[in-house]
Design an enzyme around this catalytic site. Structure first.
Site, PDB file in Angstrom:
ATOM      1  N   ILE A  80       2.071   3.513  -4.550  1.00 47.90           N
ATOM      2  CA  ILE A  80       0.983   4.489  -4.468  1.00 47.90           C
ATOM      3  C   ILE A  80       1.454   5.866  -4.015  1.00 47.90           C
ATOM      4  CG2 ILE A  80      -1.161   5.034  -3.228  1.00 47.90           C
ATOM      5  CD1 ILE A  80      -1.757   2.031  -3.216  1.00 47.90           C
ATOM      6  N   ASP A  81       2.253   5.916  -2.948  1.00 53.08           N
ATOM      7  CA  ASP A  81       2.587   7.188  -2.304  1.00 53.08           C
ATOM      8  C   ASP A  81       3.213   8.233  -3.226  1.00 53.08           C
ATOM      9  OD1 ASP A  81       1.635   5.833  -0.173  1.00 53.08           O
ATOM     10  OD2 ASP A  81       3.519   5.738   0.940  1.00 53.08           O
ATOM     11  N   HIS A  91       0.806  -1.220   0.000  1.00 47.04           N
ATOM     12  CA  HIS A  91       0.000   0.000   0.000  1.00 47.04           C
ATOM     13  C   HIS A  91       0.839   1.269   0.000  1.00 47.04           C
ATOM     14  CE1 HIS A  91      -3.671   2.227   0.446  1.00 47.04           C
ATOM     15  NE2 HIS A  91      -3.224   2.849   1.515  1.00 47.04           N
ATOM     16  N   CYS A  92       2.160   1.148  -0.093  1.00 45.72           N
ATOM     17  CA  CYS A  92       2.996   2.345   0.043  1.00 45.72           C
ATOM     18  C   CYS A  92       3.755   2.699  -1.230  1.00 45.72           C
ATOM     19  CB  CYS A  92       3.976   2.168   1.205  1.00 45.72           C
ATOM     20  SG  CYS A  92       3.188   2.106   2.823  1.00 45.72           S
ATOM     21  N   ILE A  93       4.748   1.903  -1.578  1.00 51.83           N
ATOM     22  CA  ILE A  93       5.674   2.289  -2.639  1.00 51.83           C
ATOM     23  C   ILE A  93       4.999   2.470  -3.998  1.00 51.83           C
ATOM     24  CG2 ILE A  93       7.817   1.700  -3.830  1.00 51.83           C
ATOM     25  CD1 ILE A  93       8.696   0.227  -1.342  1.00 51.83           C
TER      26      ILE A  93
END
Length: 438
Positions: A278-279, A274-276
């Protein structure tokens, strides 16, 4: 005493009640650590299933120890509910809800907005509100603060507001909520102080104070953008190395012997979690407001998103070498999780690989010691046990996630054709000559 003095006094005496909104991969570990630090913690989540499991002392997050969760529930330090009116009991509220991208790659802040609206209903003088959800720079000041101030209470005077980015790395055995440094940026110096003292009381890591929530928000997005871009670089290098018949893994191993100026990143079948993936697009989206294009971010995104298609292309090519069509071939995938030794398959590139292979007519089966079954596009997949027969009869075995629990000696010995996308067999010598690496 001032509101700040009263708040700090409650923290030091462990009389403070803390509410954590969102009990997922970020919120639940944080709630457990706050309870372990001696606070009374109320976990809020709209999913009744999570609420029920927590109140039974049943853990569903791999980074939380089962015994620690149960102990905190049993002694009454941690309680979960879906009743947002319990916010009124709080001295501090931490927001840990998702911030996904929509179909146009724009930040979806609806969960943050709705959580803030609920908090505002029960906001009271002296309360601290901290946003931990990863988002674009400006969210705390431009979105959260105005909603809270509609109550008539003034930020920095009547209540405290800060941003402190989560730094959860699922599966990391060395760094967790307890010992990872925290960055804190408040709307005012008192806001920063209130949040800083809270985190100092629950973490063994350093608490780093910055000048504003925007700096803390930018810092978090920068962390993951740094990783995204460097992974894209090594993925692109991999594509070139394959054409040049150069082993990219050997290149990386040689490069990291340099004791300065180089940090090793590794290629793979694509980015997940959910991080790399998307962020960085939070930052790219926000930059447009300032008439600026983040070209490197967008190019890196294109490269990383193309990797699942490249993996399918390689699978097809390898099967062709065996004089087989991908249609009706059995493709055996080892691993569905987006990274090793976790049960999280959010945004996993393996899902895209499965979709494409099935659309080409392949029979796709999988094994994953951490994911016994999963549902994707209304189809439920069941994990297969890794057997010699399955390895020997599958037309191609693809190592998509390098879980430690896989028996790589068995895989190297028994698989008919192997495509290793993770360099998992670097210390093993496949008995088959039909071994391919990324």
């Amino acid at each position: 005493m001032s509101y700040l003095d009263t708040f700090i006094s409650k923290l030091l005496s462990k009389e403070a009640t803390i509410v954590v909104v969102g009990l997922g991969y970020v919120g639940l570990p944080l709630a457990v650590e706050k309870a372990k630090a001696g606070y009374h913690v109320i976990g809020l989540d709209v999913q009744e299933m999570k609420v029920d499991l927590i109140n039974q002392g049943i853990n569903y997050i791999s980074d939380v120890r089962d015994d620690e969760l149960k102990a905190m529930v049993d002694v009454g330090r941690l309680y979960a509910t879906s009743d947002f009116s319990r916010i009124y009991e709080a001295d501090a509220v931490t927001i840990c809800v998702p911030t996904p991208l929509d179909e146009y790659h724009q930040p979806d802040t609806s969960y943050v907005r709705q959580s803030t609206i609920e908090i505002a209903k029960f906001l009271k003088p002296g309360m601290l509100v901290i946003l931990e959800s990863t988002t674009y720079p400006g969210t705390t000041e431009e979105l959260v603060k105005p909603i809270l101030e509609k109550t008539g209470l003034i930020c920095g005077v009547d209540f405290f507001l800060a941003y402190s980015p989560e730094r959860v790395d699922p599966g990391n055995k060395q760094y967790n909520v307890k010992n990872t440094p925290k960055v804190v940026g408040g709307m005012t110096s008192d806001c920063t102080k209130a949040a800083s003292v809270l985190y100092q009381s629950i973490t063994e890591g350093r608490v780093v104070e910055v000048s504003s929530p925007a700096v803390a928000e930018m810092e978090k997005v920068f962390e993951n953008t740094f990783r995204n871009i460097n992974i894209a670089l090594v993925n692109e290098l991999t594509l070139l190395c394959n054409r040049m018949n150069i082993n990219v893994w050997e290149v990386i191993e040689a490069a990291q012997t340099k004791p300065y100026g180089f940090m090793a990143f590794y290629p793979g079948p694509g980015l997940g979690g959910h991080c790399i993936p998307i962020d960085p697009f939070y930052l790219s989206w926000k930059a447009r407001e300032y008439n600026y294009q983040m070209r490197l971010i967008e190019t890196a995104g294109d490269i990383n998103r193309s990797m699942p298609a490249y993996i399918v292309q390689r699978i097809t090519s390898i099967l062709n070498e065996q004089r087989k069509s991908v249609r009706q071939s059995t493709v055996y995938l080892l691993g569905v999780a987006y990274k090793k030794d976790i049960n999280d398959f959010r945004e996993s590139p393996v899902l895209s690989i499965i979709d494409t292979l099935r659309s080409l007519g392949a029979k796709v089966i999988y094994s994953d010691p951490h994911i016994t079954s999963f549902t994707h596009h209304n189809y439920t997949y069941e994990a297969m046990p890794v057997t010699n027969e399955l390895l020997a009869t599958s037309d191609i075995t693809v190592i998509t996630t390098d879980h430690s629990l896989f028996n790589y000696e068995q895989i190297a010995k028994e698989a008919r054709v192997i495509f290793d996308t993770r360099n998992a067999l670097k210390n093993h010598h496949p008995s088959t000559k039909k071994y391919y690496h990324l």
